[in-house]
Design an enzyme around this catalytic site. Structure first.
Site, PDB file in Angstrom:
ATOM      1  N   VAL A  18       7.935   7.054   7.223  1.00 48.41           N
ATOM      2  CA  VAL A  18       6.657   7.559   7.662  1.00 48.41           C
ATOM      3  C   VAL A  18       6.818   8.920   7.751  1.00 48.41           C
ATOM      4  O   VAL A  18       7.543   9.466   8.948  1.00 48.41           O
ATOM      5  CB  VAL A  18       6.222   6.918   9.093  1.00 48.41           C
ATOM      6  CG1 VAL A  18       4.903   7.571   9.437  1.00 48.41           C
ATOM      7  CG2 VAL A  18       5.709   5.455   8.676  1.00 48.41           C
ATOM      8  N   ASN A  45       5.773  -0.690  15.278  1.00 47.15           N
ATOM      9  CA  ASN A  45       6.793   0.105  16.106  1.00 47.15           C
ATOM     10  C   ASN A  45       7.028  -0.428  17.440  1.00 47.15           C
ATOM     11  O   ASN A  45       7.946   0.084  18.051  1.00 47.15           O
ATOM     12  CB  ASN A  45       6.529   1.396  16.071  1.00 47.15           C
ATOM     13  CG  ASN A  45       6.679   2.003  14.508  1.00 47.15           C
ATOM     14  OD1 ASN A  45       7.696   1.487  13.750  1.00 47.15           O
ATOM     15  ND2 ASN A  45       6.042   3.062  14.338  1.00 47.15           N
ATOM     16  N   HIS A  74      18.901  -7.168   7.598  1.00 41.29           N
ATOM     17  CA  HIS A  74      18.273  -8.251   8.430  1.00 41.29           C
ATOM     18  C   HIS A  74      19.704  -9.188   8.410  1.00 41.29           C
ATOM     19  O   HIS A  74      19.304 -10.469   9.007  1.00 41.29           O
ATOM     20  CB  HIS A  74      17.204  -8.962   7.742  1.00 41.29           C
ATOM     21  CG  HIS A  74      15.946  -8.120   7.742  1.00 41.29           C
ATOM     22  ND1 HIS A  74      14.697  -8.562   7.119  1.00 41.29           N
ATOM     23  CD2 HIS A  74      15.737  -6.884   8.474  1.00 41.29           C
ATOM     24  CE1 HIS A  74      13.694  -7.675   7.280  1.00 41.29           C
ATOM     25  NE2 HIS A  74      14.312  -6.706   8.232  1.00 41.29           N
ATOM     26  N   ARG A 118      16.689  -0.449  12.551  1.00 38.68           N
ATOM     27  CA  ARG A 118      15.370  -0.538  12.376  1.00 38.68           C
ATOM     28  C   ARG A 118      14.604   0.803  12.448  1.00 38.68           C
ATOM     29  O   ARG A 118      13.689   1.264  11.888  1.00 38.68           O
ATOM     30  CB  ARG A 118      14.618  -1.648  12.994  1.00 38.68           C
ATOM     31  CG  ARG A 118      13.335  -1.860  12.268  1.00 38.68           C
ATOM     32  CD  ARG A 118      12.733  -3.387  12.911  1.00 38.68           C
ATOM     33  NE  ARG A 118      11.536  -3.691  12.461  1.00 38.68           N
ATOM     34  CZ  ARG A 118      10.612  -3.861  13.159  1.00 38.68           C
ATOM     35  NH1 ARG A 118      10.475  -4.156  14.410  1.00 38.68           N
ATOM     36  NH2 ARG A 118       9.288  -4.347  12.755  1.00 38.68           N
ATOM     37  N   HIS A 159      11.968   2.978  10.061  1.00 42.90           N
ATOM     38  CA  HIS A 159      10.614   3.347  10.303  1.00 42.90           C
ATOM     39  C   HIS A 159      10.229   4.691  10.447  1.00 42.90           C
ATOM     40  O   HIS A 159       9.012   5.253  10.228  1.00 42.90           O
ATOM     41  CB  HIS A 159      10.006   2.435  11.695  1.00 42.90           C
ATOM     42  CG  HIS A 159      10.026   0.742  11.314  1.00 42.90           C
ATOM     43  ND1 HIS A 159       9.112   0.047  11.917  1.00 42.90           N
ATOM     44  CD2 HIS A 159      10.383   0.166  10.514  1.00 42.90           C
ATOM     45  CE1 HIS A 159       9.085  -0.929  11.683  1.00 42.90           C
ATOM     46  NE2 HIS A 159       9.767  -1.157  10.451  1.00 42.90           N
ATOM     47  N   PRO A 174       6.413  -1.629   5.223  1.00 40.24           N
ATOM     48  CA  PRO A 174       6.331  -2.903   4.845  1.00 40.24           C
ATOM     49  C   PRO A 174       6.075  -4.272   5.963  1.00 40.24           C
ATOM     50  O   PRO A 174       6.814  -3.745   6.790  1.00 40.24           O
ATOM     51  CB  PRO A 174       7.761  -3.273   4.192  1.00 40.24           C
ATOM     52  CG  PRO A 174       8.246  -1.713   4.155  1.00 40.24           C
ATOM     53  CD  PRO A 174       7.586  -0.817   5.015  1.00 40.24           C
TER      54      PRO A 174
HETATM   55  C1  HEM Z   1      11.871  -4.794   2.808  1.00 38.34           C
HETATM   56  C2  HEM Z   1      10.697  -4.699   3.612  1.00 38.34           C
HETATM   57  C3  HEM Z   1      11.152  -4.984   5.223  1.00 38.34           C
HETATM   58  C4  HEM Z   1      10.045  -5.843   6.010  1.00 38.34           C
HETATM   59  C5  HEM Z   1       8.750  -6.550   5.339  1.00 38.34           C
HETATM   60  C6  HEM Z   1      10.736  -5.691   7.372  1.00 38.34           C
HETATM   61  C7  HEM Z   1      10.056  -6.542   8.234  1.00 38.34           C
HETATM   62  C8  HEM Z   1      10.807  -6.669   9.683  1.00 38.34           C
HETATM   63  C9  HEM Z   1      10.217  -7.403  10.635  1.00 38.34           C
HETATM   64  C10 HEM Z   1       8.733  -8.271  10.745  1.00 38.34           C
HETATM   65  C11 HEM Z   1      11.129  -7.665  11.657  1.00 38.34           C
HETATM   66  C12 HEM Z   1      11.040  -8.335  12.988  1.00 38.34           C
HETATM   67  C13 HEM Z   1      10.268  -7.468  13.967  1.00 38.34           C
HETATM   68  C14 HEM Z   1      10.074  -7.948  15.444  1.00 38.34           C
HETATM   69  O1  HEM Z   1       9.575  -9.075  15.557  1.00 38.34           O
HETATM   70  O2  HEM Z   1      10.478  -7.217  16.295  1.00 38.34           O
HETATM   71  C15 HEM Z   1      12.075  -6.898  11.160  1.00 38.34           C
HETATM   72  C16 HEM Z   1      13.369  -6.621  11.921  1.00 38.34           C
HETATM   73  C17 HEM Z   1      14.292  -5.951  11.543  1.00 38.34           C
HETATM   74  N1  HEM Z   1      14.190  -5.131  10.567  1.00 38.34           N
HETATM   75 FE1  HEM Z   1      13.039  -5.161   8.778  1.00 38.34          FE
HETATM   76  N2  HEM Z   1      11.648  -5.119   7.276  1.00 38.34           N
HETATM   77  C18 HEM Z   1      11.903  -4.603   6.188  1.00 38.34           C
HETATM   78  C19 HEM Z   1      13.247  -3.767   5.829  1.00 38.34           C
HETATM   79  C20 HEM Z   1      14.078  -3.268   6.522  1.00 38.34           C
HETATM   80  C21 HEM Z   1      15.073  -2.332   6.310  1.00 38.34           C
HETATM   81  C22 HEM Z   1      15.048  -1.360   5.027  1.00 38.34           C
HETATM   82  C23 HEM Z   1      15.728  -1.881   7.547  1.00 38.34           C
HETATM   83  C24 HEM Z   1      16.759  -1.054   7.667  1.00 38.34           C
HETATM   84  C25 HEM Z   1      17.679  -0.570   6.816  1.00 38.34           C
HETATM   85  C26 HEM Z   1      15.373  -3.003   8.271  1.00 38.34           C
HETATM   86  C27 HEM Z   1      15.908  -3.217   9.638  1.00 38.34           C
HETATM   87  C28 HEM Z   1      15.561  -4.478  10.489  1.00 38.34           C
HETATM   88  C29 HEM Z   1      16.320  -4.811  11.521  1.00 38.34           C
HETATM   89  C30 HEM Z   1      17.714  -4.504  11.757  1.00 38.34           C
HETATM   90  C31 HEM Z   1      15.666  -5.827  12.262  1.00 38.34           C
HETATM   91  C32 HEM Z   1      16.054  -6.477  13.645  1.00 38.34           C
HETATM   92  C33 HEM Z   1      15.241  -5.604  14.534  1.00 38.34           C
HETATM   93  C34 HEM Z   1      15.638  -6.136  16.257  1.00 38.34           C
HETATM   94  O3  HEM Z   1      16.453  -6.927  16.138  1.00 38.34           O
HETATM   95  O4  HEM Z   1      15.424  -5.523  17.090  1.00 38.34           O
HETATM   96  N3  HEM Z   1      14.211  -3.702   7.981  1.00 38.34           N
HETATM   97  N4  HEM Z   1      11.930  -6.282   9.867  1.00 38.34           N
END
Ligand code: HEM
Ligand SMILES: *[C@@H]1O[C@H](CO)[C@@H](O)[C@H](O)[C@H]1NC(C)=O
Ligand SMILES: *[C@@H]1O[C@H](CO)[C@@H](O)[C@H](O)[C@H]1NC(C)=O
Ligand SMILES: CC(=O)N[C@H]1CO[C@H](CO)[C@@H](O)[C@@H]1O
Length: 328
Positions: free
Chosen positions: A80, A101, A198, A72, A76, A168
């Site tokens: 940016v 972040n 995800h 993630r 991020h 996003p």
């Molecule tokens: C399409 C738009 C996206 C949105 C709206 C989004 C939003 C989010 C949100 C809200 C979380 C939870 C954060 C938290 O509560 O700590 C999350 C987790 C995560 N996102 Fe996304 N995300 C998007 C795209 C992506 C992309 C493109 C990637 C990487 C290529 C990604 C990788 C991750 C990963 C791996 C997690 C888990 C993080 C953790 O377990 O600490 N996301 N995302």
């Protein structure tokens, strides 16, 4: 600055097309010297990939959460100001302090890799490259695909929380998500493929609790009725917003295509995920990626190499940081 950035993006774009053919850099058109390439450090720091991989593996063995955390983090960073490691700078008002972040994980793993690289090849490897390699290694550690990552990025000298507004968010419609991906040169298909990240990791209850209890206590009707009570048990009304729930229920530590299968059953956790199934603009893509003949892994690798070349600093712009958490 704005103009410079957009021309960089354009140049990067062309090189991406070359890179994406087999997921690796092949022949470039003559005179096309800019942009990352395979083997960038082959003479200046030949062990770079081993050093990064060992650092990520050690961090992952100590705490598996760092794999989704680093994956993630790259997203991020790249969205940016481009993939310039601006996310890694610590201090007041840096990107790292922006709301989206605050839950990133794995900074110490990148710092650790950098310390070892400075010992092995001082002043050579950029933090932006370390992050791109570490994100790939994080996918491999969760049993996903491996791919070759072109290197040669440079580190930025600007990191401001206020720049993080274009990330996003979980409440974004598909149209807004598309807009944000298009703005950095990524297609709708790449959006859906990359959201497949995800398949690993977790979200805090606070990022989706609005789907569980609206003003009259009702729930988002697109949630599978058998999944809803599970989510409500983990995230009760007015409960702890920081409790974390798997984004890919039942398979949250394994990098696979089950995330898409769960979406088709109303088992997405974030609203931004579930609407990729309900919205006709993205549903056919989810349908392809969830199939037994899914090309998700290969597409993910290609899309990651495209995302990790957004807005690169080239030539002598930027710097090679000595410490990833601070500008030189
Ligand atoms: C399409 C738009 C996206 C949105 C709206 C989004 C939003 C989010 C949100 C809200 C979380 C939870 C954060 C938290 O509560 O700590 C999350 C987790 C995560 N996102 Fe996304 N995300 C998007 C795209 C992506 C992309 C493109 C990637 C990487 C290529 C990604 C990788 C991750 C990963 C791996 C997690 C888990 C993080 C953790 O377990 O600490 N996301 N995302
Ligand atoms: C709350 O959710 C219920 C059940 O889905 C729905 O019928 C109702 O219209 C929603 N109310 C509001 C204010 O969104
Ligand atoms: C997810 O799956 C597990 C079983 O693997 C289950 O026990 C849990 O309650 C499910 N739901 C949520 C919201 O995590
Ligand atoms: C809640 C739920 O049904 N989760 C499923 C998500 O997909 C994986 C793989 O198909 C299943 O193992 C989970 O049970």
């Amino acid at each position: 600055m704005g103009l410079f950035r957009s021309s960089c993006l354009f140049i990067t774009f062309l090189s991406c097309l070359v890179i994406s053919v087999h997921g690796q850099a092949t022949a470039r058109p003559p005179g096309f010297g800019v942009g990352p390439r395979l083997g960038f450090y082959s003479t200046t720091c030949p062990n770079v990939e081993t050093i990064v991989r060992n650092a990520v593996t050690a961090g992952f063995n100590a705490n598996p959460r760092i794999a989704p955390g680093i994956l993630r983090m790259l997203f991020h960073d790249c969205f940016v100001l481009g993939c310039d490691a601006s996310i890694l700078i610590s201090g007041t008002n840096t990107e790292r302090t922006a709301g989206p972040n605050l839950n990133l994980r794995g900074f110490e793993v990148i710092d650790n890799a950098k310390t070892q690289l400075e010992a092995a090849c001082p002043g050579v490897v950029s933090c932006a490259d370390i992050l791109a390699l570490a994100a790939r290694d994080s996918v491999v550690l969760t049993r996903g695909i491996s791919w070759q990552v072109p290197t040669g990025r440079r580190d930025g000298r600007v990191s401001l929380a206020s720049n993080a507004n274009n990330l996003p968010g979980p409440g974004d419609s598909v149209a807004i998500q598309q807009q944000k991906f298009t703005a950095v040169g990524l297609s709708t298909r790449e959006l859906v493929v990359l959201a497949g990240a995800h398949t690993i990791g977790t979200a805090g209850c606070g990022t989706f609790s609005n789907r569980l209890f609206n003003s009259t206590g009702g729930a988002d009707p697109t949630i599978d009725p058998t999944f809803l009570p599970q989510l409500r048990t983990q995230c009760p009304q007015n409960g702890d917003a920081s409790v974390r729930v798997d984004l890919d229920n039942g398979s949250g530590t394994t990098f696979d295509n089950s995330y898409f299968i769960n979406l088709s059953r109303g088992r997405g956790v974030l609203q931004s995920d579930q609407i990729l199934w309900t919205d006709p603009a993205t549903r056919p893509i989810v349908q392809q990626l969830m199939s037994p003949r899914s090309t998700f892994n290969a597409e993910f690798a290609r899309a990651m190499n495209r995302m990790s070349t957004i807005g690169l600093l080239t030539g002598t712009s930027g710097e090679i940081r000595r410490v990833c958490s601070a500008i030189n």
